[in-house]
Design a protein around this motif. Structure first.
Motif, mmCIF file in Angstrom:
data_model
loop_
_atom_site.group_PDB
_atom_site.id
_atom_site.type_symbol
_atom_site.label_atom_id
_atom_site.label_comp_id
_atom_site.label_asym_id
_atom_site.label_seq_id
_atom_site.Cartn_x
_atom_site.Cartn_y
_atom_site.Cartn_z
ATOM 1 N N TYR A 5 7.983 46.613 40.590
ATOM 2 C CA TYR A 5 8.163 47.944 40.014
ATOM 3 C C TYR A 5 8.045 47.889 38.495
ATOM 4 C CZ TYR A 5 9.484 50.361 44.302
ATOM 5 O OH TYR A 5 9.459 50.940 45.538
ATOM 6 N N PHE A 6 8.592 46.829 37.898
ATOM 7 C CA PHE A 6 8.505 46.676 36.449
ATOM 8 C C PHE A 6 7.049 46.606 36.009
ATOM 9 C CE2 PHE A 6 7.885 44.002 32.731
ATOM 10 C CZ PHE A 6 8.723 44.607 31.795
ATOM 11 N N ASN A 7 6.255 45.784 36.686
ATOM 12 C CA ASN A 7 4.852 45.622 36.313
ATOM 13 C C ASN A 7 4.075 46.923 36.464
ATOM 14 O OD1 ASN A 7 5.340 42.973 35.719
ATOM 15 N ND2 ASN A 7 4.487 42.157 37.615
ATOM 16 N N ALA A 8 4.358 47.660 37.544
ATOM 17 C CA ALA A 8 3.696 48.951 37.741
ATOM 18 C C ALA A 8 4.083 49.913 36.627
ATOM 19 C CB ALA A 8 4.076 49.529 39.106
ATOM 20 N N PHE A 9 5.362 49.893 36.257
ATOM 21 C CA PHE A 9 5.883 50.775 35.213
ATOM 22 C C PHE A 9 5.276 50.443 33.862
ATOM 23 C CE2 PHE A 9 9.101 50.952 31.780
ATOM 24 C CZ PHE A 9 9.296 52.320 31.690
ATOM 25 N N CYS A 42 11.929 45.153 27.366
ATOM 26 C CA CYS A 42 12.047 45.979 28.574
ATOM 27 C C CYS A 42 12.360 45.107 29.793
ATOM 28 C CB CYS A 42 10.757 46.764 28.808
ATOM 29 S SG CYS A 42 10.506 48.144 27.682
ATOM 30 N N TRP A 43 11.754 43.923 29.844
ATOM 31 C CA TRP A 43 12.009 43.003 30.954
ATOM 32 C C TRP A 43 13.464 42.555 30.944
ATOM 33 C CZ3 TRP A 43 10.420 41.482 35.482
ATOM 34 C CH2 TRP A 43 10.827 40.246 36.003
ATOM 35 N N SER A 216 -5.691 43.814 26.750
ATOM 36 C CA SER A 216 -5.125 43.942 28.093
ATOM 37 C C SER A 216 -4.939 42.570 28.735
ATOM 38 C CB SER A 216 -6.045 44.811 28.954
ATOM 39 O OG SER A 216 -5.518 44.976 30.247
ATOM 40 N N ASP A 217 -5.939 41.704 28.567
ATOM 41 C CA ASP A 217 -5.852 40.342 29.120
ATOM 42 C C ASP A 217 -4.716 39.563 28.463
ATOM 43 O OD1 ASP A 217 -8.012 40.889 30.717
ATOM 44 O OD2 ASP A 217 -9.485 39.866 29.436
ATOM 45 N N PHE A 218 -4.571 39.740 27.154
ATOM 46 C CA PHE A 218 -3.504 39.066 26.416
ATOM 47 C C PHE A 218 -2.135 39.493 26.933
ATOM 48 C CE2 PHE A 218 -0.416 39.610 22.924
ATOM 49 C CZ PHE A 218 -0.222 38.290 22.550
ATOM 50 N N LEU A 219 -1.925 40.797 27.099
ATOM 51 C CA LEU A 219 -0.631 41.305 27.551
ATOM 52 C C LEU A 219 -0.330 40.887 28.983
ATOM 53 C CD1 LEU A 219 -0.741 44.888 25.990
ATOM 54 C CD2 LEU A 219 0.612 42.934 25.210
ATOM 55 N N LEU A 220 -1.357 40.870 29.823
ATOM 56 C CA LEU A 220 -1.160 40.439 31.206
ATOM 57 C C LEU A 220 -0.704 38.982 31.249
ATOM 58 C CD1 LEU A 220 -1.366 40.965 34.236
ATOM 59 C CD2 LEU A 220 -3.789 40.342 34.116
ATOM 60 N N LYS A 221 -1.331 38.161 30.427
ATOM 61 C CA LYS A 221 -0.948 36.749 30.359
ATOM 62 C C LYS A 221 0.475 36.603 29.841
ATOM 63 C CE LYS A 221 -2.203 32.374 28.149
ATOM 64 N NZ LYS A 221 -3.114 31.707 27.176
ATOM 65 N N GLN A 222 0.831 37.394 28.830
ATOM 66 C CA GLN A 222 2.169 37.316 28.268
ATOM 67 C C GLN A 222 3.237 37.665 29.297
ATOM 68 O OE1 GLN A 222 1.358 35.575 25.745
ATOM 69 N NE2 GLN A 222 2.347 36.689 24.101
ATOM 70 N N VAL A 223 2.982 38.717 30.059
ATOM 71 C CA VAL A 223 3.966 39.139 31.062
ATOM 72 C C VAL A 223 4.095 38.104 32.169
ATOM 73 C CG1 VAL A 223 4.426 40.828 32.881
ATOM 74 C CG2 VAL A 223 3.816 41.598 30.604
#
Length: 242
Positions: A5-9, A42-43, A216-223
């Motif tokens: 849910y967090f990732n979707a949000f 947020c996490w 977007s790729d950077f943020l996905l990797k970070q998360v």
């Protein structure tokens, strides 16, 4: 809020957070780092957040961006710097140029309403000013931006449509502004002056634009790394810069 849910949000709203922060910092790399830090916070606070609490993420992002902007005052990037960046959407560059003569508070209010489409109440909480002040800022800022695009235009022309009149008074609801956007996309408001139509279409396009692919790729990797308990290493560079 669990991981899925967090990732979707967070990812369904990452583009809006990115463009809001960019309008404060006007620097692609620094914006990505602030958005990344926002995701981290947020996490960490996910147990206290709800999928409807989007304004909380913006409040965190705004606070981090303002701190970063203050630390950069002596070396803040110029308009020429972000105009030359290939990572920045041309429409976003145009939008930032229209914000150039607005105060930082006015710019934030315009971004949160026009791009992120948050309510007056949510914006009031994020920028920490009263609701009546937010309405006043919306009204004056919208008129200033319009005059910058069309300095010879007559603002009395907005009386041609009830919603447009309310829009420039800062009193339209989110639903009414969505109605304006919908009408414009269907070309149902041909009586609206071209200047107003162009501005509303620009807000719509930027509000629906994605983060640059590299970002977007950077943020996905970070998360992914954050959720793998590697956050200390991930954000050490950001914290040193802050």
């Amino acid at each position: 809020m669990d991981k899925s849910y967090f990732n979707a949000f967070i990812f369904s709203n990452a583009n809006k957070i990115y463009y809001y922060v960019f309008c404060i910092l006007k620097n692609h790399e620094e914006t990505l780092m602030v958005v990344s830090k926002t995701m981290e916070e947020c996490w960490e606070k996910r147990s206290d957040m709800d999928l409807t609490d989007l304004y909380q993420a913006f409040k965190i992002a705004g606070s981090l961006a303002r701190i970063k902007a203050l630390s950069n005052q002596s070396s803040q990037c110029s308009v020429a710097d972000f105009e030359q960046s290939e990572e920045v959407d041309p429409l976003l560059k145009k939008f930032c140029l229209l914000l150039k003569d607005l105060s930082s508070l006015e710019s934030e209010v315009i971004c949160l309403r026009s791009l992120a489409r948050l309510s007056i109440e949510e914006i009031s909480v994020i920028v920490e000013v009263g609701i009546s002040n937010v309405i006043s800022i919306l009204s004056s800022s919208r008129k200033l931006m319009r005059n910058k695009v069309d300095p010879l235009g007559c603002l009395n022309e907005f009386s041609c449509h009830e919603l447009l009149s309310k829009y420039y008074l800062g009193t339209t609801t989110i639903e009414e502004e969505e109605q304006l956007r919908l009408f414009l996309s269907r070309m149902d408001l041909t009586e609206i002056p071209k200047t107003d139509g162009d501005l509303l279409r620009m807000f719509l396009k930027i509000g629906n634009a994605d983060i640059p692919i590299s970002g977007s790729d950077f943020l996905l990797k970070q998360v992914k790394e954050l959720q793998s308990d590697k956050s200390r290493k991930i954000f050490s560079k950001f914290k040193k810069q802050s």
